[in-house]
Design an enzyme around this catalytic site. Sequence first.
Site, PDB file in Angstrom:
ATOM      1  N   CYS A 241       0.781  -1.214  -0.141  1.00 13.17           N
ATOM      2  CA  CYS A 241       0.033  -0.101  -0.036  1.00 13.17           C
ATOM      3  C   CYS A 241       0.993   1.211  -0.001  1.00 13.17           C
ATOM      4  CB  CYS A 241      -1.140   0.213   1.082  1.00 13.17           C
ATOM      5  SG  CYS A 241      -0.185   0.171   2.785  1.00 13.17           S
TER       6      CYS A 241
ATOM      7  N   HIS B  36      -2.025  11.609  15.519  1.00 11.71           N
ATOM      8  CA  HIS B  36      -2.681  10.708  14.636  1.00 11.71           C
ATOM      9  C   HIS B  36      -1.509   9.859  13.753  1.00 11.71           C
ATOM     10  CE1 HIS B  36      -4.886   9.678  10.857  1.00 11.71           C
ATOM     11  NE2 HIS B  36      -3.578  10.191  10.124  1.00 11.71           N
TER      12      HIS B  36
ATOM     13  N   HIS C  64      -4.605   4.545  10.196  1.00 11.57           N
ATOM     14  CA  HIS C  64      -5.870   3.699   9.984  1.00 11.57           C
ATOM     15  C   HIS C  64      -5.577   2.469  10.130  1.00 11.57           C
ATOM     16  CE1 HIS C  64      -7.001   7.639   8.380  1.00 11.57           C
ATOM     17  NE2 HIS C  64      -8.182   7.502   8.809  1.00 11.57           N
TER      18      HIS C  64
ATOM     19  N   ASP D  80      -8.107  -6.182   6.711  1.00 10.19           N
ATOM     20  CA  ASP D  80      -7.868  -6.814   5.364  1.00 10.19           C
ATOM     21  C   ASP D  80      -6.029  -7.312   5.599  1.00 10.19           C
ATOM     22  OD1 ASP D  80      -6.352  -4.330   5.296  1.00 10.19           O
ATOM     23  OD2 ASP D  80      -7.125  -3.974   3.081  1.00 10.19           O
TER      24      ASP D  80
ATOM     25  N   ARG E  52      -4.772  -4.715   9.476  1.00  9.08           N
ATOM     26  CA  ARG E  52      -3.653  -4.017   9.033  1.00  9.08           C
ATOM     27  C   ARG E  52      -3.708  -2.608   9.402  1.00  9.08           C
ATOM     28  NH1 ARG E  52      -3.721  -0.639   3.991  1.00  9.08           N
ATOM     29  NH2 ARG E  52      -5.655  -1.498   3.802  1.00  9.08           N
TER      30      ARG E  52
ATOM     31  N   CYS F 167      -2.189   0.682   9.138  1.00  9.75           N
ATOM     32  CA  CYS F 167      -1.647   1.288   8.204  1.00  9.75           C
ATOM     33  C   CYS F 167      -1.087   2.701   8.556  1.00  9.75           C
ATOM     34  CB  CYS F 167      -2.787   1.595   6.885  1.00  9.75           C
ATOM     35  SG  CYS F 167      -1.738   2.392   5.414  1.00  9.75           S
TER      36      CYS F 167
END
Length: 148
Positions: free
Chosen positions: A66, A103, A106, A110, A118, A120
Site C-alpha cells: 500500500c 494521528h 488507520h 484486510d 492491517r 496502515c
Amino acid sequence: MSKYQKPSKDELKERLSEMQYVVTQEEGTEPAYNNEYWDHKESGIYVDIVSGEPLFSSLDKFDSHCGWPSFTQPITDIELVEKVDNKLFSQRTEVRSEFADSHLGHVFEDGPAPTGLRYCINSASIRFVKKEKMEAEGYGELLSLFEA
C-alpha cells in the site's frame, strides 16, 4: 503519571518537520511509497515521533503493497486509541497514540494472520529505534519481544 508526554504546540512546531506536524497534529497523510519506513526491514521498534511511546515492533511489520508501513498489531499491552473517521467517501477507523494523541494512520480488516488487521501507519508519525539501541534509549524492557 506516564513517562510519555505531549510537548506544547510551540515545541512541536519547532521540533517536528512540517510533514510530521501535519500528519500527527492535523490528521494529514504523507505520500504513498515516498516515506521513510514503507519498505524498512531492520529489527527494532517504532515509537511515537511526538512522545516516544512505543507502538509497533518490526516483528509485526509486513509488506501490504500500500506504500505505507503496515503492522498486524501494536506491541503487546500498548493501547492505541481508535476513532471513527468519516472524512473520505467511506467510514474508516483512525488510530492515535494514547499519551500524545498523535494521528498515526488507520486500521483495516484486510491484514494477514494472526490478527487479520492491517495497521496502515504514516512514517511521519513514528521514529524507528534499532534493536541494538533499545536499551540505551530506555526501551530495554521490550527487548524480550525479540527473544525466541
